[in-house]
Design a protein around this motif. Structure first.
Motif, PDB file in Angstrom:
ATOM      1  N   GLY A 116       5.915   7.826 -13.075  1.00  0.00           N
ATOM      2  CA  GLY A 116       5.430   6.593 -12.112  1.00  0.00           C
ATOM      3  C   GLY A 116       4.532   6.770 -11.262  1.00  0.00           C
ATOM      4  O   GLY A 116       3.633   6.182 -10.965  1.00  0.00           O
ATOM      5  N   ALA A 117       5.223   7.429 -10.169  1.00  0.00           N
ATOM      6  CA  ALA A 117       4.341   7.772  -8.675  1.00  0.00           C
ATOM      7  C   ALA A 117       2.682   8.212  -9.308  1.00  0.00           C
ATOM      8  O   ALA A 117       2.038   7.766  -8.662  1.00  0.00           O
ATOM      9  CB  ALA A 117       4.976   8.574  -7.953  1.00  0.00           C
ATOM     10  N   LEU A 118       2.908   9.131 -10.185  1.00  0.00           N
ATOM     11  CA  LEU A 118       1.427   9.739 -10.579  1.00  0.00           C
ATOM     12  C   LEU A 118       0.577   8.513 -10.879  1.00  0.00           C
ATOM     13  O   LEU A 118      -0.638   8.693 -10.850  1.00  0.00           O
ATOM     14  CB  LEU A 118       1.732  10.932 -11.673  1.00  0.00           C
ATOM     15  N   LYS A 119       1.087   7.745 -11.814  1.00  0.00           N
ATOM     16  CA  LYS A 119       0.343   6.459 -12.300  1.00  0.00           C
ATOM     17  C   LYS A 119      -0.458   5.545 -11.176  1.00  0.00           C
ATOM     18  O   LYS A 119      -1.618   5.386 -11.410  1.00  0.00           O
ATOM     19  CB  LYS A 119       1.056   5.563 -13.311  1.00  0.00           C
ATOM     20  N   ILE A 120       0.449   5.303 -10.178  1.00  0.00           N
ATOM     21  CA  ILE A 120      -0.121   4.528  -9.205  1.00  0.00           C
ATOM     22  C   ILE A 120      -1.119   5.251  -8.395  1.00  0.00           C
ATOM     23  O   ILE A 120      -2.196   5.056  -7.932  1.00  0.00           O
ATOM     24  CB  ILE A 120       1.083   4.149  -8.300  1.00  0.00           C
ATOM     25  N   GLN A 121      -0.911   6.723  -8.335  1.00  0.00           N
ATOM     26  CA  GLN A 121      -1.867   7.592  -7.617  1.00  0.00           C
ATOM     27  C   GLN A 121      -3.235   7.597  -8.246  1.00  0.00           C
ATOM     28  O   GLN A 121      -4.204   7.465  -7.653  1.00  0.00           O
ATOM     29  CB  GLN A 121      -1.135   8.766  -7.212  1.00  0.00           C
ATOM     30  N   GLU A 122      -2.939   7.889  -9.412  1.00  0.00           N
ATOM     31  CA  GLU A 122      -4.266   8.235 -10.435  1.00  0.00           C
ATOM     32  C   GLU A 122      -5.027   6.848 -10.568  1.00  0.00           C
ATOM     33  O   GLU A 122      -6.273   6.809 -10.139  1.00  0.00           O
ATOM     34  CB  GLU A 122      -3.921   8.533 -11.651  1.00  0.00           C
ATOM     35  N   MET A 123      -4.507   5.918 -10.824  1.00  0.00           N
ATOM     36  CA  MET A 123      -5.378   4.504 -11.134  1.00  0.00           C
ATOM     37  C   MET A 123      -5.622   4.006  -9.815  1.00  0.00           C
ATOM     38  O   MET A 123      -6.823   3.347  -9.837  1.00  0.00           O
ATOM     39  CB  MET A 123      -4.570   3.635 -12.093  1.00  0.00           C
ATOM     40  N   ALA A 124      -4.720   3.598  -8.852  1.00  0.00           N
ATOM     41  CA  ALA A 124      -4.835   2.864  -7.788  1.00  0.00           C
ATOM     42  C   ALA A 124      -5.069   3.558  -6.477  1.00  0.00           C
ATOM     43  O   ALA A 124      -5.214   2.839  -5.466  1.00  0.00           O
ATOM     44  CB  ALA A 124      -3.646   1.727  -7.693  1.00  0.00           C
ATOM     45  N   ILE A 125      -5.001   4.803  -6.486  1.00  0.00           N
ATOM     46  CA  ILE A 125      -5.251   5.710  -5.163  1.00  0.00           C
ATOM     47  C   ILE A 125      -4.465   5.028  -4.052  1.00  0.00           C
ATOM     48  O   ILE A 125      -4.926   4.810  -3.078  1.00  0.00           O
ATOM     49  CB  ILE A 125      -7.039   5.301  -4.858  1.00  0.00           C
ATOM     50  N   GLN A 126      -3.036   4.902  -4.539  1.00  0.00           N
ATOM     51  CA  GLN A 126      -2.170   4.480  -3.391  1.00  0.00           C
ATOM     52  C   GLN A 126      -1.301   5.756  -2.730  1.00  0.00           C
ATOM     53  O   GLN A 126      -1.260   6.777  -3.341  1.00  0.00           O
ATOM     54  CB  GLN A 126      -1.451   3.527  -3.964  1.00  0.00           C
ATOM     55  N   ASN A 127      -0.552   5.464  -1.578  1.00  0.00           N
ATOM     56  CA  ASN A 127       0.197   6.139  -1.094  1.00  0.00           C
ATOM     57  C   ASN A 127       1.544   6.117  -1.817  1.00  0.00           C
ATOM     58  O   ASN A 127       2.212   5.101  -2.064  1.00  0.00           O
ATOM     59  CB  ASN A 127       0.494   6.018   0.401  1.00  0.00           C
ATOM     60  N   VAL A 128       1.953   7.359  -2.404  1.00  0.00           N
ATOM     61  CA  VAL A 128       3.299   7.141  -3.526  1.00  0.00           C
ATOM     62  C   VAL A 128       4.213   8.043  -2.971  1.00  0.00           C
ATOM     63  O   VAL A 128       3.928   9.390  -2.544  1.00  0.00           O
ATOM     64  CB  VAL A 128       2.910   7.277  -4.950  1.00  0.00           C
ATOM     65  N   GLU A 129       5.470   7.934  -3.409  1.00  0.00           N
ATOM     66  CA  GLU A 129       6.397   9.001  -3.333  1.00  0.00           C
ATOM     67  C   GLU A 129       7.374   8.897  -4.442  1.00  0.00           C
ATOM     68  O   GLU A 129       7.546   7.720  -5.049  1.00  0.00           O
ATOM     69  CB  GLU A 129       7.302   8.685  -2.018  1.00  0.00           C
ATOM     70  N   TYR A 130       8.319   9.899  -4.485  1.00  0.00           N
ATOM     71  CA  TYR A 130       9.181   9.816  -5.870  1.00  0.00           C
ATOM     72  C   TYR A 130      10.558  10.519  -5.130  1.00  0.00           C
ATOM     73  O   TYR A 130      10.376  11.866  -4.574  1.00  0.00           O
ATOM     74  CB  TYR A 130       9.045  10.187  -7.252  1.00  0.00           C
ATOM     75  N   ASN A 142       0.735  -1.177  -0.005  1.00  0.00           N
ATOM     76  CA  ASN A 142       0.079  -0.007   0.009  1.00  0.00           C
ATOM     77  C   ASN A 142       0.928   1.313  -0.012  1.00  0.00           C
ATOM     78  O   ASN A 142       0.388   2.240   0.043  1.00  0.00           O
ATOM     79  CB  ASN A 142      -0.911  -0.132   1.249  1.00  0.00           C
ATOM     80  N   HIS A 143       2.148   1.135  -0.301  1.00  0.00           N
ATOM     81  CA  HIS A 143       3.030   2.044  -0.201  1.00  0.00           C
ATOM     82  C   HIS A 143       4.039   1.895  -1.365  1.00  0.00           C
ATOM     83  O   HIS A 143       4.716   1.125  -1.459  1.00  0.00           O
ATOM     84  CB  HIS A 143       3.680   2.266   1.109  1.00  0.00           C
ATOM     85  N   TYR A 144       4.054   2.883  -2.445  1.00  0.00           N
ATOM     86  CA  TYR A 144       4.895   2.690  -3.525  1.00  0.00           C
ATOM     87  C   TYR A 144       5.746   4.007  -3.611  1.00  0.00           C
ATOM     88  O   TYR A 144       5.669   5.129  -3.544  1.00  0.00           O
ATOM     89  CB  TYR A 144       4.112   2.848  -4.872  1.00  0.00           C
ATOM     90  N   VAL A 145       7.158   3.557  -3.791  1.00  0.00           N
ATOM     91  CA  VAL A 145       8.186   4.625  -4.167  1.00  0.00           C
ATOM     92  C   VAL A 145       9.085   4.334  -5.362  1.00  0.00           C
ATOM     93  O   VAL A 145       9.274   3.337  -5.819  1.00  0.00           O
ATOM     94  CB  VAL A 145       9.111   4.387  -2.769  1.00  0.00           C
ATOM     95  N   PHE A 146       9.282   5.538  -6.083  1.00  0.00           N
ATOM     96  CA  PHE A 146       9.741   5.700  -7.314  1.00  0.00           C
ATOM     97  C   PHE A 146      11.207   6.338  -7.363  1.00  0.00           C
ATOM     98  O   PHE A 146      11.080   7.397  -6.341  1.00  0.00           O
ATOM     99  CB  PHE A 146       8.837   5.960  -8.503  1.00  0.00           C
TER     100      PHE A 146
END
Length: 309
Positions: free
Chosen positions: A197-211, A180-184
Protein backbone atom coordinates in the motif's frame (compact mmCIF):
# COMPACT_ATOMS: atom_id res chain seq x y z
CA UNK A 1 -6.51 12.17 -19.83
CA UNK A 2 -4.19 11.51 -16.88
CA UNK A 3 -4.64 8.16 -15.18
CA UNK A 4 -7.14 6.75 -17.68
CA UNK A 5 -5.45 3.35 -17.74
CA UNK A 6 -4.89 3.18 -13.98
CA UNK A 7 -8.55 3.77 -13.13
CA UNK A 8 -9.64 1.36 -15.85
CA UNK A 9 -7.40 -1.33 -14.37
CA UNK A 10 -8.68 -0.71 -10.83
CA UNK A 11 -12.30 -0.74 -12.01
CA UNK A 12 -11.92 -4.10 -13.74
CA UNK A 13 -10.72 -5.97 -10.63
CA UNK A 14 -14.04 -7.85 -10.19
CA UNK A 15 -13.92 -8.79 -13.88
CA UNK A 16 -10.35 -10.10 -13.53
CA UNK A 17 -11.37 -12.26 -10.59
CA UNK A 18 -14.18 -13.75 -12.69
CA UNK A 19 -11.94 -14.41 -15.70
CA UNK A 20 -9.26 -16.13 -13.70
CA UNK A 21 -11.39 -18.67 -11.85
CA UNK A 22 -10.22 -21.55 -14.07
CA UNK A 23 -6.55 -21.15 -13.10
CA UNK A 24 -5.30 -23.12 -10.13
CA UNK A 25 -2.06 -23.59 -8.22
CA UNK A 26 -1.50 -26.27 -5.58
CA UNK A 27 1.05 -26.54 -2.79
CA UNK A 28 2.55 -29.61 -1.14
CA UNK A 29 3.32 -29.58 2.60
CA UNK A 30 6.28 -31.87 1.94
CA UNK A 31 7.91 -29.29 -0.33
CA UNK A 32 9.71 -26.03 0.42
CA UNK A 33 8.86 -22.97 -1.69
CA UNK A 34 10.76 -19.77 -2.38
CA UNK A 35 9.14 -16.73 -3.99
CA UNK A 36 11.34 -14.41 -6.02
CA UNK A 37 10.38 -10.98 -7.31
CA UNK A 38 11.07 -7.26 -7.27
CA UNK A 39 8.88 -4.38 -6.09
CA UNK A 40 5.21 -5.33 -6.07
CA UNK A 41 6.08 -8.84 -7.23
CA UNK A 42 8.30 -9.25 -4.17
CA UNK A 43 5.39 -8.11 -2.00
CA UNK A 44 3.16 -10.76 -3.59
CA UNK A 45 5.71 -13.35 -2.48
CA UNK A 46 5.98 -11.81 0.99
CA UNK A 47 2.22 -11.96 1.63
CA UNK A 48 1.86 -15.46 0.20
CA UNK A 49 4.82 -16.70 2.25
CA UNK A 50 3.21 -15.40 5.45
CA UNK A 51 -0.01 -17.19 4.53
CA UNK A 52 1.66 -20.46 3.56
CA UNK A 53 3.76 -20.62 6.71
CA UNK A 54 0.85 -20.05 9.05
CA UNK A 55 -1.13 -22.76 7.27
CA UNK A 56 1.46 -25.48 7.74
CA UNK A 57 3.45 -25.08 4.52
CA UNK A 58 7.12 -24.15 4.22
CA UNK A 59 7.92 -20.96 2.30
CA UNK A 60 10.25 -17.99 2.17
CA UNK A 61 10.76 -14.97 -0.07
CA UNK A 62 13.80 -13.25 -1.48
CA UNK A 63 14.32 -10.38 -3.90
CA UNK A 64 15.72 -11.07 -7.33
CA UNK A 65 18.43 -8.52 -6.57
CA UNK A 66 19.65 -10.37 -3.49
CA UNK A 67 19.84 -13.59 -5.48
CA UNK A 68 21.95 -12.19 -8.31
CA UNK A 69 24.20 -9.92 -6.23
CA UNK A 70 25.16 -12.57 -3.67
CA UNK A 71 24.23 -15.79 -5.52
CA UNK A 72 21.99 -16.40 -2.52
CA UNK A 73 19.54 -19.24 -2.99
CA UNK A 74 17.64 -20.55 0.06
CA UNK A 75 17.35 -24.29 0.55
CA UNK A 76 14.17 -25.03 -1.33
CA UNK A 77 12.40 -27.46 -3.66
CA UNK A 78 10.54 -25.01 -5.89
CA UNK A 79 11.28 -21.43 -6.90
CA UNK A 80 8.29 -19.29 -7.94
CA UNK A 81 9.36 -16.26 -9.97
CA UNK A 82 6.90 -13.39 -10.35
CA UNK A 83 7.22 -10.65 -12.98
CA UNK A 84 4.17 -8.97 -14.50
CA UNK A 85 6.09 -8.16 -17.71
CA UNK A 86 8.23 -11.29 -17.69
CA UNK A 87 11.30 -9.14 -18.29
CA UNK A 88 12.43 -7.78 -14.88
CA UNK A 89 16.16 -8.34 -15.13
CA UNK A 90 16.87 -9.35 -11.53
CA UNK A 91 14.00 -11.85 -11.46
CA UNK A 92 14.82 -13.36 -14.85
CA UNK A 93 18.52 -13.69 -14.06
CA UNK A 94 17.75 -15.24 -10.67
CA UNK A 95 16.19 -18.20 -12.47
CA UNK A 96 19.70 -19.22 -13.59
CA UNK A 97 20.92 -19.30 -9.98
CA UNK A 98 18.11 -21.68 -9.04
CA UNK A 99 18.40 -23.91 -12.11
CA UNK A 100 22.12 -24.51 -11.63
CA UNK A 101 21.17 -25.99 -8.25
CA UNK A 102 18.61 -28.27 -9.94
CA UNK A 103 15.66 -26.49 -8.32
CA UNK A 104 12.32 -26.56 -10.14
CA UNK A 105 11.32 -23.13 -11.44
CA UNK A 106 7.80 -21.78 -11.96
CA UNK A 107 7.14 -18.40 -13.56
CA UNK A 108 4.11 -16.17 -13.04
CA UNK A 109 3.58 -13.36 -15.54
CA UNK A 110 0.94 -11.42 -17.45
CA UNK A 111 2.87 -11.42 -20.73
CA UNK A 112 3.38 -14.31 -23.16
CA UNK A 113 6.57 -15.01 -25.12
CA UNK A 114 8.84 -13.21 -22.68
CA UNK A 115 12.21 -14.16 -21.25
CA UNK A 116 10.66 -15.50 -18.03
CA UNK A 117 8.35 -17.84 -19.96
CA UNK A 118 11.36 -19.22 -21.84
CA UNK A 119 13.70 -19.84 -18.92
CA UNK A 120 11.31 -21.34 -16.31
CA UNK A 121 10.34 -25.01 -16.25
CA UNK A 122 6.66 -24.08 -16.01
CA UNK A 123 4.80 -20.79 -16.36
CA UNK A 124 1.40 -19.36 -15.49
CA UNK A 125 0.54 -16.65 -18.03
CA UNK A 126 -2.35 -14.29 -17.23
CA UNK A 127 -2.54 -12.19 -20.39
CA UNK A 128 -6.07 -11.05 -19.52
CA UNK A 129 -4.60 -9.27 -16.46
CA UNK A 130 -1.86 -7.38 -18.32
CA UNK A 131 -1.87 -3.62 -17.84
CA UNK A 132 -1.18 -0.49 -19.87
CA UNK A 133 -0.11 1.53 -16.84
CA UNK A 134 3.31 1.36 -15.20
CA UNK A 135 2.06 0.76 -11.65
CA UNK A 136 0.77 -2.72 -10.81
CA UNK A 137 -2.86 -2.54 -9.66
CA UNK A 138 -5.57 -4.98 -10.83
CA UNK A 139 -3.04 -7.65 -11.76
CA UNK A 140 -1.66 -7.54 -8.19
CA UNK A 141 -5.11 -8.22 -6.73
CA UNK A 142 -5.74 -11.04 -9.20
CA UNK A 143 -2.37 -12.77 -8.75
CA UNK A 144 -2.56 -12.52 -4.95
CA UNK A 145 -6.02 -14.09 -4.95
CA UNK A 146 -4.76 -16.81 -7.31
CA UNK A 147 -1.83 -17.63 -5.02
CA UNK A 148 -3.98 -17.69 -1.87
CA UNK A 149 -6.60 -19.90 -3.51
CA UNK A 150 -3.92 -22.57 -3.68
CA UNK A 151 -4.15 -22.75 0.11
CA UNK A 152 -7.93 -22.37 0.43
CA UNK A 153 -10.50 -21.50 -2.21
CA UNK A 154 -12.29 -18.27 -1.31
CA UNK A 155 -14.70 -16.52 -3.70
CA UNK A 156 -14.31 -12.75 -3.29
CA UNK A 157 -15.85 -11.62 -6.59
CA UNK A 158 -19.08 -10.15 -5.15
CA UNK A 159 -17.18 -8.68 -2.24
CA UNK A 160 -14.78 -6.99 -4.67
CA UNK A 161 -17.64 -5.17 -6.38
CA UNK A 162 -19.02 -3.91 -3.05
CA UNK A 163 -15.63 -2.99 -1.60
CA UNK A 164 -14.56 -1.10 -4.74
CA UNK A 165 -17.72 1.00 -4.59
CA UNK A 166 -17.37 1.72 -0.85
CA UNK A 167 -13.71 2.65 -1.16
CA UNK A 168 -14.43 5.17 -3.91
CA UNK A 169 -17.22 6.66 -1.81
CA UNK A 170 -14.93 6.95 1.23
CA UNK A 171 -11.84 8.33 -0.49
CA UNK A 172 -13.83 10.80 -2.59
CA UNK A 173 -15.09 12.48 0.60
CA UNK A 174 -11.56 13.16 1.92
CA UNK A 175 -9.79 16.41 1.07
CA UNK A 176 -6.55 14.80 -0.06
CA UNK A 177 -4.92 18.18 -0.68
CA UNK A 178 -4.49 18.37 3.06
CA UNK A 179 -2.30 15.26 3.38
CA UNK A 180 1.35 14.78 2.46
CA UNK A 181 2.31 11.96 4.84
CA UNK A 182 0.84 8.45 4.51
CA UNK A 183 1.24 5.60 6.99
CA UNK A 184 0.13 1.98 6.54
CA UNK A 185 -0.07 -0.40 9.50
CA UNK A 186 -0.67 -4.15 9.74
CA UNK A 187 0.56 -7.44 11.20
CA UNK A 188 1.90 -10.50 9.34
CA UNK A 189 0.21 -10.79 5.92
CA UNK A 190 -1.46 -7.44 6.65
CA UNK A 191 2.07 -6.03 7.06
CA UNK A 192 2.76 -7.17 3.50
CA UNK A 193 -0.42 -5.45 2.34
CA UNK A 194 0.68 -2.30 4.19
CA UNK A 195 4.10 -2.44 2.55
CA UNK A 196 2.51 -2.71 -0.89
CA UNK A 197 0.00 0.00 0.00
CA UNK A 198 2.78 2.41 0.88
CA UNK A 199 4.49 1.61 -2.41
CA UNK A 200 1.36 2.52 -4.39
CA UNK A 201 1.20 6.00 -2.83
CA UNK A 202 4.92 6.46 -3.35
CA UNK A 203 4.86 5.33 -6.99
CA UNK A 204 1.76 7.14 -8.21
CA UNK A 205 1.56 10.23 -6.01
CA UNK A 206 5.24 10.79 -5.05
CA UNK A 207 4.38 11.14 -1.34
CA UNK A 208 6.19 10.61 1.95
CA UNK A 209 5.16 7.12 3.09
CA UNK A 210 5.80 4.63 5.90
CA UNK A 211 4.67 1.14 6.86
CA UNK A 212 4.92 -0.53 10.27
CA UNK A 213 3.32 -3.04 12.58
CA UNK A 214 0.42 -1.28 14.35
CA UNK A 215 1.64 -1.12 17.93
CA UNK A 216 5.23 -0.56 16.80
CA UNK A 217 4.08 2.76 15.40
CA UNK A 218 3.96 4.12 18.94
CA UNK A 219 7.64 3.35 19.46
CA UNK A 220 9.24 6.25 17.63
CA UNK A 221 7.59 6.63 14.20
CA UNK A 222 4.56 8.53 15.52
CA UNK A 223 6.88 11.42 16.43
CA UNK A 224 6.36 12.92 12.97
CA UNK A 225 2.60 12.34 12.84
CA UNK A 226 0.57 15.55 12.47
CA UNK A 227 -2.64 16.96 11.00
CA UNK A 228 -1.26 16.30 7.50
CA UNK A 229 -0.89 12.54 8.13
CA UNK A 230 -3.30 9.94 6.76
CA UNK A 231 -3.06 6.53 8.44
CA UNK A 232 -4.50 3.28 7.04
CA UNK A 233 -4.76 0.41 9.54
CA UNK A 234 -5.21 -3.04 8.02
CA UNK A 235 -6.61 -4.50 11.22
CA UNK A 236 -7.20 -8.06 12.35
CA UNK A 237 -10.29 -6.82 14.19
CA UNK A 238 -8.51 -6.56 17.53
CA UNK A 239 -9.43 -4.11 20.30
CA UNK A 240 -5.84 -2.90 20.51
CA UNK A 241 -5.81 -1.86 16.85
CA UNK A 242 -9.14 -0.04 17.29
CA UNK A 243 -7.74 1.73 20.35
CA UNK A 244 -4.67 2.78 18.36
CA UNK A 245 -6.94 4.23 15.67
CA UNK A 246 -8.67 6.41 18.26
CA UNK A 247 -5.35 7.49 19.73
CA UNK A 248 -4.05 8.61 16.34
CA UNK A 249 -7.28 10.45 15.57
CA UNK A 250 -6.86 12.34 18.84
CA UNK A 251 -3.43 13.37 17.59
CA UNK A 252 -5.19 15.02 14.62
CA UNK A 253 -4.30 12.41 11.99
CA UNK A 254 -6.88 11.21 9.45
CA UNK A 255 -7.34 7.47 10.13
CA UNK A 256 -8.97 4.84 7.92
CA UNK A 257 -9.53 1.65 9.91
CA UNK A 258 -10.12 -1.42 7.75
CA UNK A 259 -11.96 -4.23 9.50
CA UNK A 260 -15.34 -5.64 10.45
CA UNK A 261 -17.85 -2.79 10.69
CA UNK A 262 -15.08 -0.19 10.51
CA UNK A 263 -14.44 2.74 8.13
CA UNK A 264 -13.94 0.25 5.31
CA UNK A 265 -15.93 -2.87 6.15
CA UNK A 266 -13.65 -5.78 5.25
CA UNK A 267 -13.75 -8.32 8.10
CA UNK A 268 -10.51 -10.13 8.84
CA UNK A 269 -10.72 -13.63 7.33
CA UNK A 270 -7.41 -15.20 8.34
CA UNK A 271 -5.69 -13.26 5.56
CA UNK A 272 -7.80 -14.49 2.66
CA UNK A 273 -9.40 -11.06 2.44
CA UNK A 274 -6.07 -9.34 1.74
CA UNK A 275 -6.66 -8.96 -2.04
CA UNK A 276 -9.70 -6.81 -1.22
CA UNK A 277 -7.65 -4.59 1.07
CA UNK A 278 -5.28 -3.74 -1.77
CA UNK A 279 -7.99 -1.83 -3.62
CA UNK A 280 -7.93 1.08 -1.16
CA UNK A 281 -4.28 2.16 -1.56
CA UNK A 282 -4.50 1.70 -5.31
CA UNK A 283 -7.48 4.06 -5.59
CA UNK A 284 -6.02 6.40 -2.96
CA UNK A 285 -2.75 6.63 -4.91
CA UNK A 286 -4.65 7.31 -8.14
CA UNK A 287 -6.74 10.12 -6.61
CA UNK A 288 -3.81 11.75 -4.81
CA UNK A 289 -1.71 11.66 -7.99
CA UNK A 290 -4.39 13.53 -9.92
CA UNK A 291 -4.72 16.14 -7.17
CA UNK A 292 -0.95 16.71 -7.19
CA UNK A 293 -0.90 17.04 -10.99
CA UNK A 294 0.89 13.75 -11.65
CA UNK A 295 -0.04 11.12 -14.21
CA UNK A 296 -0.49 7.79 -12.35
CA UNK A 297 -0.17 5.98 -15.69
CA UNK A 298 3.40 7.27 -16.10
CA UNK A 299 5.01 7.87 -12.67
CA UNK A 300 8.18 9.94 -12.42
CA UNK A 301 11.44 8.01 -12.96
CA UNK A 302 9.65 4.67 -13.34
CA UNK A 303 9.15 2.19 -16.18
CA UNK A 304 6.86 -0.81 -16.41
CA UNK A 305 9.80 -3.16 -16.11
CA UNK A 306 13.32 -2.59 -14.77
CA UNK A 307 15.63 -3.92 -17.48
CA UNK A 308 19.38 -3.73 -16.85
CA UNK A 309 22.33 -4.23 -19.17
Amino acid sequence: MRGKYTIKEINRIPELLKKGKEYKITYDKDKKYTFIGCGSSYNLGLITTKMLNKNGYKSNVISGGEVIVFDKVPQTDIGIFISRTGESTETVKAVENFKKRKIKTIGITCTADTTLTKVCDETYIFEFANEESVVMTGSFVYILNFLLNGIKKIDIIKDAETVLSKIKEQIDTIDLKKYNHYVFLGYEEEYGISKEGALKIQEMAIQNVEYHEPLEYRHGPKSILNEHTLVVINSKDTKKEAKLAEELKNMEAEVILIGKGKDIDIPYNNGYETPLRMILPQYLGYKKALIEGYDPDQPRNLTKSVILD
